[in-house]
Design an enzyme around this catalytic site. Sequence first.
Site, mmCIF file in Angstrom:
data_model
loop_
_atom_site.group_PDB
_atom_site.id
_atom_site.type_symbol
_atom_site.label_atom_id
_atom_site.label_comp_id
_atom_site.label_asym_id
_atom_site.label_seq_id
_atom_site.Cartn_x
_atom_site.Cartn_y
_atom_site.Cartn_z
ATOM 1 N N GLY A 276 54.220 13.453 -74.358
ATOM 2 C CA GLY A 276 55.182 12.968 -75.339
ATOM 3 C C GLY A 276 56.341 13.901 -75.595
ATOM 4 O O GLY A 276 56.957 13.872 -76.656
ATOM 5 N N GLY A 277 56.646 14.755 -74.621
ATOM 6 C CA GLY A 277 57.783 15.658 -74.766
ATOM 7 C C GLY A 277 57.502 16.908 -75.571
ATOM 8 O O GLY A 277 58.391 17.736 -75.774
ATOM 9 N N VAL B 95 52.365 3.352 -73.346
ATOM 10 C CA VAL B 95 53.127 2.521 -74.288
ATOM 11 C C VAL B 95 53.828 1.389 -73.535
ATOM 12 O O VAL B 95 53.864 0.245 -73.988
ATOM 13 C CB VAL B 95 54.169 3.375 -75.045
ATOM 14 C CG1 VAL B 95 55.072 2.494 -75.910
ATOM 15 C CG2 VAL B 95 53.482 4.432 -75.904
ATOM 16 N N GLU C 143 53.327 9.872 -62.543
ATOM 17 C CA GLU C 143 54.740 10.014 -62.867
ATOM 18 C C GLU C 143 55.440 10.882 -61.826
ATOM 19 O O GLU C 143 54.929 11.935 -61.429
ATOM 20 C CB GLU C 143 54.901 10.613 -64.267
ATOM 21 C CG GLU C 143 54.217 9.782 -65.336
ATOM 22 C CD GLU C 143 54.747 10.042 -66.738
ATOM 23 O OE1 GLU C 143 55.498 11.020 -66.915
ATOM 24 O OE2 GLU C 143 54.421 9.263 -67.639
ATOM 25 N N LYS D 43 48.147 19.554 -66.834
ATOM 26 C CA LYS D 43 49.251 19.389 -65.892
ATOM 27 C C LYS D 43 49.226 20.388 -64.738
ATOM 28 O O LYS D 43 49.503 20.037 -63.600
ATOM 29 C CB LYS D 43 50.581 19.463 -66.648
ATOM 30 C CG LYS D 43 50.824 18.256 -67.547
ATOM 31 C CD LYS D 43 52.127 18.382 -68.297
ATOM 32 C CE LYS D 43 52.446 17.116 -69.072
ATOM 33 N NZ LYS D 43 51.392 16.745 -70.030
ATOM 34 N N ARG E 194 61.827 0.252 -77.366
ATOM 35 C CA ARG E 194 60.957 0.724 -78.438
ATOM 36 C C ARG E 194 61.750 0.754 -79.746
ATOM 37 O O ARG E 194 62.687 1.545 -79.896
ATOM 38 C CB ARG E 194 60.433 2.116 -78.132
ATOM 39 C CG ARG E 194 59.682 2.239 -76.818
ATOM 40 C CD ARG E 194 59.050 3.619 -76.698
ATOM 41 N NE ARG E 194 58.452 3.837 -75.392
ATOM 42 C CZ ARG E 194 57.617 4.832 -75.118
ATOM 43 N NH1 ARG E 194 57.310 5.702 -76.074
ATOM 44 N NH2 ARG E 194 57.113 4.979 -73.909
ATOM 45 N N LYS F 232 60.584 8.539 -74.261
ATOM 46 C CA LYS F 232 61.132 7.334 -73.640
ATOM 47 C C LYS F 232 61.644 6.360 -74.706
ATOM 48 O O LYS F 232 61.046 6.223 -75.773
ATOM 49 C CB LYS F 232 60.062 6.664 -72.782
ATOM 50 C CG LYS F 232 59.544 7.552 -71.658
ATOM 51 C CD LYS F 232 58.274 6.985 -71.045
ATOM 52 C CE LYS F 232 57.669 7.937 -70.040
ATOM 53 N NZ LYS F 232 56.357 7.468 -69.547
ATOM 54 N N ARG G 206 45.447 7.441 -69.205
ATOM 55 C CA ARG G 206 45.283 6.480 -70.303
ATOM 56 C C ARG G 206 46.207 5.297 -70.069
ATOM 57 O O ARG G 206 47.012 5.292 -69.140
ATOM 58 C CB ARG G 206 45.650 7.148 -71.630
ATOM 59 C CG ARG G 206 47.048 7.762 -71.602
ATOM 60 C CD ARG G 206 47.497 8.298 -72.944
ATOM 61 N NE ARG G 206 48.665 9.142 -72.852
ATOM 62 C CZ ARG G 206 49.925 8.723 -72.725
ATOM 63 N NH1 ARG G 206 50.182 7.421 -72.639
ATOM 64 N NH2 ARG G 206 50.929 9.589 -72.682
#
Length: 447
Positions: free
Chosen positions: A164-165, A295, A275, A116, A338, A237, A292
């Site tokens: 993923g947080g 989801v 993002e 990042k 989800r 998310k 990648r």
Amino acid sequence: MFRKVLIANRGEIAVRIIRACREMNIRTAAVYSEADADAMHVRLADEAVCIGPAAPAESYLNMKQIIGAALALKAEAIHPGFGFLSENAEFARMCQECGIAFIGPSPELIEKMGNKSEAKQTMKEAGIPVVPGTDFPVSGGEEALEEANKIGFPVMIKASAGGGGKGMRLAYTQQEFPALFHAAQQEAINAFGDGTMYLERYVQAPRHVEVQIIGDRYGNVVHLGERDCSIQRRHQKMIEESPCAFISPEIREKMCCTAVEAARAVGYENAGTIEFLLDQSGEFFFMEMNTRIQVEHPVSELVSGVDLIREQIRTAAGLPLSVKQEDIVFRGHAIECRINAEDPLHGFMPCPGTVKKIHLPGGNGIRMDTAIYPGYRIPPYYDSMIVKVITFDRDRTGAISKMSSVLSELMIEGVETNRDFLYDVLHHPDFLSGMFHTDFIERNYEL
């Protein structure tokens, strides 16, 4: 084109890739852990091989075992899906060295954009707007606190290798900063084996909007529109939709063009996501890039008519994109929920167990991506997501109405799920009006 592809993943994304390969007349090989011996992706693939015990580190993260399986089964390519090894440059490089095509970007691009802090600096040099923050990794102690004071509180603490947080904390004051930094760094080390951190200004009440892009090795890059991913809990998310219904056409055009510029600036190949954080004034900032498939890719597929998995496979095989930007016509509105095997009433605690009965509604504009079936045992070792429900209609109101109907009919017996919680979110006045930001869940629910 490849004759055989090995899928280095599990669950619904493995099933999704197998189906895409079938449509392209490509044979598939599955890998699985001992806990996944009865998984759907194992049943659907042409061949399957067990690569180790249940623990991810000994199976789905075991690079040597996966490469060995691919060589033994004579697979020409590996699709990593999302999670696990999908953003692991070392794995992509191992594939390259063994003469196996990695269905994703090059290891050099994964290193450049997957980290990042490096991605942020790269975008800054390319003239892409970024959230103000550190231009270099910070290791902690007085240095980190000094940089946080320069940025100004509140600040976001983030893991450079995160996703993923994981490895994220929000510090409002300098007094609480050291403990939060240490906690985030320790979480990053546990999750990614990398404690490199960076800091950035916390954008108050933002929307999380991302742009799906895909490129080929001939310099062609297209976008598949934007997704609003603002409904999230602890940076995970929960509901995604496309398009973002509450930005102007001018901002949408600028954001999507910026994403394409960002991808071209690094010579990006294959699928990726840029993002952004969008503030209340309409200004947006580059946040990170996911190198990648995501989801939430189905919502982009439905509004654009482009099959992202097929395009991934094509570009990895050296073929050009099958579409140009002018060929893509955006229409309608898509929403994804989800469904996780978890208990919202008890802190969203994961609830593994056996699925006794299941009813997945169908019909016009309804898509279900899942790998569960009656009698399937959800193992406790992996992510709790078990079904992705996606609805599509001519506008946002129609897509929400359809999702409401689907959730009320969806039945999964034997395990607790977050279905009712998502149904409640879907009917919240702020969600219906679009007046929500990334703090929607924390602001409206006591969890």
